[in-house]
Design a protein around this motif. Structure first.
Motif, PDB file in Angstrom:
ATOM      1  N   GLU A 116       0.813  -1.219   0.000  1.00  0.00           N
ATOM      2  CA  GLU A 116       0.000   0.000   0.000  1.00  0.00           C
ATOM      3  C   GLU A 116       0.845   1.268   0.000  1.00  0.00           C
ATOM      4  O   GLU A 116       0.365   2.337  -0.389  1.00  0.00           O
ATOM      5  CB  GLU A 116      -0.923   0.005   1.225  1.00  0.00           C
ATOM      6  N   HIS A 117       2.090   1.162   0.444  1.00  0.00           N
ATOM      7  CA  HIS A 117       2.942   2.346   0.541  1.00  0.00           C
ATOM      8  C   HIS A 117       3.650   2.659  -0.783  1.00  0.00           C
ATOM      9  O   HIS A 117       4.416   3.620  -0.851  1.00  0.00           O
ATOM     10  CB  HIS A 117       3.995   2.144   1.636  1.00  0.00           C
ATOM     11  N   VAL A 118       3.415   1.870  -1.813  1.00  0.00           N
ATOM     12  CA  VAL A 118       4.063   2.075  -3.110  1.00  0.00           C
ATOM     13  C   VAL A 118       3.032   2.600  -4.096  1.00  0.00           C
ATOM     14  O   VAL A 118       1.930   2.054  -4.216  1.00  0.00           O
ATOM     15  CB  VAL A 118       4.687   0.756  -3.621  1.00  0.00           C
ATOM     16  N   ASP A 119       3.400   3.662  -4.818  1.00  0.00           N
ATOM     17  CA  ASP A 119       2.481   4.281  -5.778  1.00  0.00           C
ATOM     18  C   ASP A 119       2.731   3.822  -7.215  1.00  0.00           C
ATOM     19  O   ASP A 119       2.193   4.401  -8.154  1.00  0.00           O
ATOM     20  CB  ASP A 119       2.606   5.812  -5.717  1.00  0.00           C
ATOM     21  N   PHE A 120       3.564   2.787  -7.409  1.00  0.00           N
ATOM     22  CA  PHE A 120       3.866   2.325  -8.762  1.00  0.00           C
ATOM     23  C   PHE A 120       2.688   1.543  -9.322  1.00  0.00           C
ATOM     24  O   PHE A 120       1.998   0.807  -8.608  1.00  0.00           O
ATOM     25  CB  PHE A 120       5.101   1.417  -8.756  1.00  0.00           C
ATOM     26  N   ASP A 121       2.517   1.682 -10.647  1.00  0.00           N
ATOM     27  CA  ASP A 121       1.618   0.762 -11.332  1.00  0.00           C
ATOM     28  C   ASP A 121       2.465  -0.336 -11.972  1.00  0.00           C
ATOM     29  O   ASP A 121       3.693  -0.313 -11.929  1.00  0.00           O
ATOM     30  CB  ASP A 121       0.769   1.496 -12.379  1.00  0.00           C
TER      31      ASP A 121
END
Length: 218
Positions: A116-121
């Protein structure tokens, strides 16, 4: 090969590589031994194998350093064989790592995206992962090329030392020249007086003088 890295003497380069390998491998072995309890989650056989390999590699490098300092061809040959074997193992490990690096990118990116702390797609993660994979692969390739160059330097120095010792032993075996001596015959000195005395002939108790000697005496 006359020089290592185009400017370093082969003896200096071989000694440096041997000493560096001795320090790094023994340090790795001691570190693995001290942290054995922290690797309980890993396979104990793998950790033990890596530890023993570190110590044995350190001993091989130490033998190489002694071989350079003492001009011992046997120890240098042992260090040379070890270095080529180690290069083969590292090359195989690098190839396997590169293959796994580019085949597991989808699974690894899926696990990263779930955080959840990663904004990568997915697309951004795979692009960044593949770019990082190429950088790591290039670094491993450069490392292998350097190790290959160092292996040739060690091999060249070992071969040169072996040739020098063979030439030295050859000259030592052939530096003595044997000359056959035949004594000259000693000339025999004939005593003319003794010879003349031995030639005197006596007849009826009187000296017999031949006619030619009588004529010479007259």
């Amino acid at each position: 090969m006359k020089n290592c890295c185009f400017c370093i003497n082969l003896r200096t380069a071989t000694l440096f590589l041997a000493l560096l390998g001795t320090l790094t491998h023994f340090y790795s072995g001691l570190t693995l031994t001290a942290m054995a309890d922290d690797f309980q989650d890993f396979d104990s056989g793998t950790v033990f194998g890596l530890t023993m390999y570190s110590y044995l590699s350190g001993l091989a490098c130490l033998a190489g350093a002694i071989g350079v300092l003492k001009n011992n061809v046997k120890k240098l040959r042992f260090f040379n064989i070890y270095y080529w074997a180690d290069l083969g193992l590292h090359t195989g490990f690098a190839v396997a790592s590169a293959a796994m690096l580019f085949t597991l990118h989808t699974e690894i990116c899926k696990e990263i995206i779930q955080d959840e702390h990663v904004d990568f797609d997915m697309e951004t993660c795979e692009a960044a992962y593949i770019q990082s994979g190429w950088i790591i692969t290039l670094a491993m390739a450069i490392n292998m090329l350097l190790k290959l160059h160092f292996a040739f330097a060690i091999h060249s120095y070992t071969k040169r030392m072996q040739q020098e010792q063979e030439e030295s032993s050859f000259y030592q075996q052939n530096d003595t020249i044997v000359i056959d001596y035949t004594p000259m015959p000693v000339p025999t000195v004939i005593n003319e007086k003794q010879h003349s005395k031995d030639d005197v002939i006596y007849v009826a108790g009187k000296e017999f003088i031949p006619d030619d000697k009588k004529q010479q005496q007259q």
